[in-house]
Write a protein that holds these residues in place. Structure first.
Motif, PDB file in Angstrom:
ATOM      1  N   ASP A 292      -5.662   2.048 -16.487  1.00 28.78           N
ATOM      2  CA  ASP A 292      -5.517   3.442 -16.927  1.00 28.78           C
ATOM      3  C   ASP A 292      -4.653   4.251 -15.970  1.00 28.78           C
ATOM      4  O   ASP A 292      -4.217   5.360 -16.302  1.00 28.78           O
ATOM      5  CB  ASP A 292      -6.904   4.105 -17.037  1.00 28.78           C
ATOM      6  CG  ASP A 292      -7.756   3.470 -18.124  1.00 28.78           C
ATOM      7  OD1 ASP A 292      -7.166   2.951 -19.102  1.00 28.78           O
ATOM      8  OD2 ASP A 292      -9.000   3.460 -17.981  1.00 28.78           O
ATOM      9  N   GLU A 293      -4.429   3.714 -14.800  1.00 31.14           N
ATOM     10  CA  GLU A 293      -3.645   4.410 -13.784  1.00 31.14           C
ATOM     11  C   GLU A 293      -2.176   4.508 -14.212  1.00 31.14           C
ATOM     12  O   GLU A 293      -1.600   3.550 -14.718  1.00 31.14           O
ATOM     13  CB  GLU A 293      -3.738   3.648 -12.458  1.00 31.14           C
ATOM     14  CG  GLU A 293      -2.903   4.225 -11.331  1.00 31.14           C
ATOM     15  CD  GLU A 293      -2.922   3.335 -10.100  1.00 31.14           C
ATOM     16  OE1 GLU A 293      -2.189   3.624  -9.141  1.00 31.14           O
ATOM     17  OE2 GLU A 293      -3.667   2.326 -10.105  1.00 31.14           O
TER      18      GLU A 293
ATOM     19  N   THR B  91      -2.269  -0.131  -8.900  1.00 30.15           N
ATOM     20  CA  THR B  91      -3.222  -0.641  -7.911  1.00 30.15           C
ATOM     21  C   THR B  91      -4.025  -1.804  -8.471  1.00 30.15           C
ATOM     22  O   THR B  91      -4.226  -2.822  -7.794  1.00 30.15           O
ATOM     23  CB  THR B  91      -4.175   0.485  -7.472  1.00 30.15           C
ATOM     24  OG1 THR B  91      -3.415   1.565  -6.918  1.00 30.15           O
ATOM     25  CG2 THR B  91      -5.170  -0.019  -6.445  1.00 30.15           C
ATOM     26  N   ARG B  92      -4.517  -1.671  -9.714  1.00 30.73           N
ATOM     27  CA  ARG B  92      -5.270  -2.778 -10.308  1.00 30.73           C
ATOM     28  C   ARG B  92      -4.399  -4.022 -10.400  1.00 30.73           C
ATOM     29  O   ARG B  92      -4.861  -5.141 -10.121  1.00 30.73           O
ATOM     30  CB  ARG B  92      -5.789  -2.416 -11.693  1.00 30.73           C
ATOM     31  CG  ARG B  92      -6.492  -3.585 -12.375  1.00 30.73           C
ATOM     32  CD  ARG B  92      -6.808  -3.318 -13.832  1.00 30.73           C
ATOM     33  NE  ARG B  92      -7.956  -2.430 -13.962  1.00 30.73           N
ATOM     34  CZ  ARG B  92      -8.480  -2.092 -15.144  1.00 30.73           C
ATOM     35  NH1 ARG B  92      -7.925  -2.538 -16.278  1.00 30.73           N
ATOM     36  NH2 ARG B  92      -9.510  -1.287 -15.200  1.00 30.73           N
TER      37      ARG B  92
ATOM     38  N   VAL C  10      -6.046  -2.185  -1.922  1.00 32.74           N
ATOM     39  CA  VAL C  10      -4.911  -3.086  -1.747  1.00 32.74           C
ATOM     40  C   VAL C  10      -4.942  -3.743  -0.374  1.00 32.74           C
ATOM     41  O   VAL C  10      -4.682  -4.945  -0.236  1.00 32.74           O
ATOM     42  CB  VAL C  10      -3.592  -2.320  -1.964  1.00 32.74           C
ATOM     43  CG1 VAL C  10      -2.397  -3.157  -1.530  1.00 32.74           C
ATOM     44  CG2 VAL C  10      -3.441  -1.916  -3.420  1.00 32.74           C
ATOM     45  N   ARG C  11      -5.265  -2.976   0.644  1.00 31.80           N
ATOM     46  CA  ARG C  11      -5.297  -3.532   1.996  1.00 31.80           C
ATOM     47  C   ARG C  11      -6.373  -4.612   2.138  1.00 31.80           C
ATOM     48  O   ARG C  11      -6.175  -5.635   2.805  1.00 31.80           O
ATOM     49  CB  ARG C  11      -5.524  -2.431   3.029  1.00 31.80           C
ATOM     50  CG  ARG C  11      -4.292  -1.599   3.290  1.00 31.80           C
ATOM     51  CD  ARG C  11      -4.435  -0.771   4.554  1.00 31.80           C
ATOM     52  NE  ARG C  11      -3.227   0.005   4.805  1.00 31.80           N
ATOM     53  CZ  ARG C  11      -2.149  -0.473   5.402  1.00 31.80           C
ATOM     54  NH1 ARG C  11      -2.128  -1.728   5.806  1.00 31.80           N
ATOM     55  NH2 ARG C  11      -1.101   0.285   5.593  1.00 31.80           N
ATOM     56  N   ILE C  12      -7.528  -4.377   1.534  1.00 27.12           N
ATOM     57  CA  ILE C  12      -8.606  -5.372   1.612  1.00 27.12           C
ATOM     58  C   ILE C  12      -8.164  -6.675   0.930  1.00 27.12           C
ATOM     59  O   ILE C  12      -8.360  -7.772   1.475  1.00 27.12           O
ATOM     60  CB  ILE C  12      -9.890  -4.824   0.971  1.00 27.12           C
ATOM     61  CG1 ILE C  12     -10.447  -3.679   1.822  1.00 27.12           C
ATOM     62  CG2 ILE C  12     -10.927  -5.934   0.818  1.00 27.12           C
ATOM     63  CD1 ILE C  12     -11.610  -2.949   1.182  1.00 27.12           C
ATOM     64  N   ALA C  13      -7.557  -6.567  -0.243  1.00 24.72           N
ATOM     65  CA  ALA C  13      -7.113  -7.763  -0.962  1.00 24.72           C
ATOM     66  C   ALA C  13      -6.019  -8.500  -0.196  1.00 24.72           C
ATOM     67  O   ALA C  13      -6.098  -9.718   0.021  1.00 24.72           O
ATOM     68  CB  ALA C  13      -6.619  -7.378  -2.358  1.00 24.72           C
TER      69      ALA C  13
ATOM     70  N   ALA D 118       0.803  -1.219   0.000  1.00 24.79           N
ATOM     71  CA  ALA D 118       0.000   0.000   0.000  1.00 24.79           C
ATOM     72  C   ALA D 118       0.836   1.268   0.000  1.00 24.79           C
ATOM     73  O   ALA D 118       0.302   2.361  -0.212  1.00 24.79           O
ATOM     74  CB  ALA D 118      -0.930   0.002   1.214  1.00 24.79           C
ATOM     75  N   ALA D 119       2.143   1.144   0.201  1.00 22.29           N
ATOM     76  CA  ALA D 119       2.993   2.336   0.260  1.00 22.29           C
ATOM     77  C   ALA D 119       2.952   3.144  -1.026  1.00 22.29           C
ATOM     78  O   ALA D 119       3.152   4.360  -1.004  1.00 22.29           O
ATOM     79  CB  ALA D 119       4.429   1.919   0.582  1.00 22.29           C
ATOM     80  N   ARG D 120       2.717   2.502  -2.163  1.00 21.17           N
ATOM     81  CA  ARG D 120       2.706   3.229  -3.437  1.00 21.17           C
ATOM     82  C   ARG D 120       1.433   2.987  -4.244  1.00 21.17           C
ATOM     83  O   ARG D 120       1.403   3.235  -5.454  1.00 21.17           O
ATOM     84  CB  ARG D 120       3.925   2.814  -4.272  1.00 21.17           C
ATOM     85  CG  ARG D 120       4.191   1.321  -4.337  1.00 21.17           C
ATOM     86  CD  ARG D 120       5.418   1.010  -5.158  1.00 21.17           C
ATOM     87  NE  ARG D 120       5.245   1.333  -6.550  1.00 21.17           N
ATOM     88  CZ  ARG D 120       5.571   0.501  -7.560  1.00 21.17           C
ATOM     89  NH1 ARG D 120       6.094  -0.681  -7.300  1.00 21.17           N
ATOM     90  NH2 ARG D 120       5.400   0.870  -8.798  1.00 21.17           N
ATOM     91  N   MET D 121       0.355   2.508  -3.594  1.00 18.36           N
ATOM     92  CA  MET D 121      -0.903   2.208  -4.280  1.00 18.36           C
ATOM     93  C   MET D 121      -2.065   2.938  -3.614  1.00 18.36           C
ATOM     94  O   MET D 121      -1.899   3.605  -2.595  1.00 18.36           O
ATOM     95  CB  MET D 121      -1.169   0.682  -4.223  1.00 18.36           C
ATOM     96  CG  MET D 121      -0.039  -0.185  -4.694  1.00 18.36           C
ATOM     97  SD  MET D 121       0.228  -0.046  -6.478  1.00 18.36           S
ATOM     98  CE  MET D 121       1.703  -1.065  -6.666  1.00 18.36           C
ATOM     99  N   ARG D 122      -3.246   2.778  -4.211  1.00 14.17           N
ATOM    100  CA  ARG D 122      -4.465   3.244  -3.552  1.00 14.17           C
ATOM    101  C   ARG D 122      -4.736   2.305  -2.380  1.00 14.17           C
ATOM    102  O   ARG D 122      -5.080   1.146  -2.555  1.00 14.17           O
ATOM    103  CB  ARG D 122      -5.632   3.245  -4.537  1.00 14.17           C
ATOM    104  CG  ARG D 122      -5.463   4.245  -5.673  1.00 14.17           C
ATOM    105  CD  ARG D 122      -6.545   4.082  -6.714  1.00 14.17           C
ATOM    106  NE  ARG D 122      -6.283   4.918  -7.876  1.00 14.17           N
ATOM    107  CZ  ARG D 122      -6.939   4.800  -9.036  1.00 14.17           C
ATOM    108  NH1 ARG D 122      -7.879   3.873  -9.167  1.00 14.17           N
ATOM    109  NH2 ARG D 122      -6.650   5.594 -10.043  1.00 14.17           N
ATOM    110  N   GLU D 123      -4.605   2.850  -1.220  1.00 13.77           N
ATOM    111  CA  GLU D 123      -4.430   2.025  -0.033  1.00 13.77           C
ATOM    112  C   GLU D 123      -5.605   1.110   0.262  1.00 13.77           C
ATOM    113  O   GLU D 123      -5.426  -0.071   0.575  1.00 13.77           O
ATOM    114  CB  GLU D 123      -4.179   2.947   1.174  1.00 13.77           C
ATOM    115  CG  GLU D 123      -3.825   2.203   2.436  1.00 13.77           C
ATOM    116  CD  GLU D 123      -3.364   3.152   3.525  1.00 13.77           C
ATOM    117  OE1 GLU D 123      -3.239   2.702   4.665  1.00 13.77           O
ATOM    118  OE2 GLU D 123      -3.149   4.341   3.225  1.00 13.77           O
TER     119      GLU D 123
END
Length: 530
Positions: free
Chosen positions: A508-509, A443-444, A121-124, A113-118
């Motif tokens: 697309d991100e 993130t995806r 990512v945390r849920i997954a 999560a340090a470089r993603m939409r938190e």
């Protein structure tokens, strides 16, 4: 076993439980309100202490009971588990330990999560970590049930069922009251006891054969009923191409899965620096390597001294090979020496199970509270409320592990751990490596990497001979077996990496170059690490 034998072994059981509960009570009097204290023990452990704790976490019931049993039943093919478990630590040492310590705080999701939409990512990552932990817990529960059923001399399921329930209750107490500090000290005590007991048994086996390892192996082969085939590859995994692919799948899971185990990753956060994390792994490799070398001697010793038929007669999966070996080495069922040695080994094995389930439960409850709860709640909970959630999560995870442990009590514990490793390698390792080393990861891609490995791994297990379609399945009366392999790693691990790549290239991100650069510098230097 006679009543006196049972009383001695149970007395040693109670003694270890009393000591560990004493440690938990002592630790619970200290301040446990902060997340750092509860999840990471205040990051105050030395490399040597943490190395023993990592070894204690890793040397589970699968190692002590399951692997020795597989070697006693299948010879060389059972030995392959030892190789996979040990080689995996080289990957952890060179690719994971120091980088994870620098990039995260408490869980795998912290690194990603340090470089993603938190939130996504945390849920997954949290979902995956809890799944792996529960699978690993089931193996420990099964080992506990087999051990105590043998101790009480009962073949029925009632003794195993009550043992599983008792272990589940104890692990909830350890985690909810003591947190990481108590869990770590329990692991250290257990590691010392386990290594000491294994050394004694190994020496006794070698003395029985006057130090002649060749004679030990030949006697084991002779008593196995398979002759020299017992010492050659193929007895379990060489029957046809399905068995061979199953072996490759198992090897991939064991070698790659360790780096994705939540309770192993969480141990790197209990030391003050990344250098200390690396030194912890070096210590643990020495301890674990020595242990697995001795486990090989114990497995072949059980085949040579007890005999595979007696091992299989006590427990079809071979989980009781080491206690039976101890009984024989001490002088037999009617002797004082046999009674004492059996009781000591049974108590050590029980200590092993209690310590490991405490570590796994803590890691999974941390994922529930720190990743799932903190992500789904708005606004985010304060650290103190998050710790409270973690304590309640330990109770829920304990209930689930007990239920599954009762269902899977006839399966080999090493085999069950192999499934947990396969899920860890399929879901956790791809997202971890991509996050650390791929500049363009999105993130995806992270979410797809987790679910793209997790769902196929679980689905293939459900459709495999483990669950239905064979006499040894969980549900032998039904047949929905469509996947021929018992371990899904050969399919699900590549799917996890493929899904992470596909999710990234179709997203697309635009990857945040600044965040990647920050993560890269932090992972390599420790600058800004917690």
């Amino acid at each position: 076993m006679t009543g006196d034998h049972q009383a001695l072994a149970l007395l040693l059981f109670v003694g270890f439980v009393a000591v560990t509960l004493g440690i938990t009570t002592w630790v619970s009097r200290r301040r446990q309100g902060s997340a750092e204290e509860f999840y990471a023990g205040g990051r105050l452990f030395s490399p040597l202490e943490n190395g023993f704790a990592i070894a204690g976490d890793y040397m589970s019931a699968a190692s002590f009971l399951g692997i020795a049993g597989l070697i006693a039943l299948y010879g060389y093919d059972g030995l392959l588990y030892c190789v996979g478990f040990l080689v995996a630590w080289l990957l952890v040492l060179f690719l994971v330990a120091e980088l994870v310590r620098n990039c995260g705080r408490f869980t795998l999701a912290d690194v990603v999560a340090a470089r993603m939409r938190e939130r996504r990512v945390r849920i997954a990552a949290g979902t995956s970590s809890v799944t792996v932990s529960v699978l690993y817990l089931v193996a420990q529960m099964v080992g506990a049930g087999s051990l105590v059923a043998l101790l009480l001399g009962r073949t029925g399921g009632a003794a195993q069922a009550w043992t599983v329930i008792g272990v589940g209750a104890l692990m909830v107490i350890y985690v909810s009251l003591g947190g990481m500090r108590a869990t770590t000290w329990i692991q250290i005590v257990k590691a010392v006891l386990l290594l000491g007991g294994t050394v004694v048994l190994t020496v006794l086996v070698l003395l029985r054969f006057h130090g002649d390892v060749d004679r030990l192996l030949l006697t084991a082969a002779e008593r196995s009923g398979h002759g020299k085939a017992f010492l050659a590859p193929g007895l379990k995994y060489g029957g046809d191409w399905t068995d061979r692919f199953d072996f490759i799948s198992l090897g991939l899971a064991l070698v790659l899965g360790t780096a994705g185990l939540p309770h192993i990753l969480s141990r790197f956060y209990t030391v003050p620096t990344a250098r200390a994390a690396r030194r912890s792994v070096v210590w643990s490799i020495g301890l674990i390597g020595s242990f697995y070398l001795m486990t090989i001697v114990l497995g072949f010793g059980a085949a040579a001294v007890v005999g595979p038929d007696a091992v299989r007669g006590s427990n079809a999966a071979g989980n009781t090979a080491v206690p039976l070996l101890a009984l024989d080495l001490g002088g037999g069922a009617g002797s004082t020496g046999g009674t004492v040695l059996f009781a000591v080994v049974a108590a050590v094995a029980f200590a092993t199970i209690l310590a490991v389930v405490a570590g796994i439960t803590l890691a999974s409850s941390a994922s529930v509270a720190h990743d799932l709860y903190a992500s789904l709640r708005r606004p985010h909970g304060k650290p103190r409320s998050e710790v409270a959630v973690a304590r309640w999560a330990a109770v829920g995870i304990g209930v689930v592990a007990i239920a599954l442990g009762l269902l899977a009590r006839d399966l080999n514990v090493a085999f069950l751990v192999g499934l947990a490793f396969a899920v860890a390698a399929s879901a956790n390792l791809p997202v971890l490596l991509y996050s650390l080393f791929w500049r363009g990861f999105t993130t995806r891609g992270a979410v797809w990497a987790v679910y793209g490995g997790l769902l196929p791994a679980i689905g293939l297990v459900l459709l495999s001979p483990v669950v239905s379609g064979s006499p040894d399945s969980l549900f032998p009366a039904v047949d929905f077996q469509y996947f021929p392999l018992e371990n899904p790693g050969i399919v699900s691990i590549p799917l996890g990496f493929l899904a992470g790549w596909l999710g990234t290239v179709t997203s697309d991100e635009v990857a945040d170059e600044a965040k990647y650069a920050e993560t890269e510098v932090r992972s390599l230097t420790g600058a800004g690490a917690a």
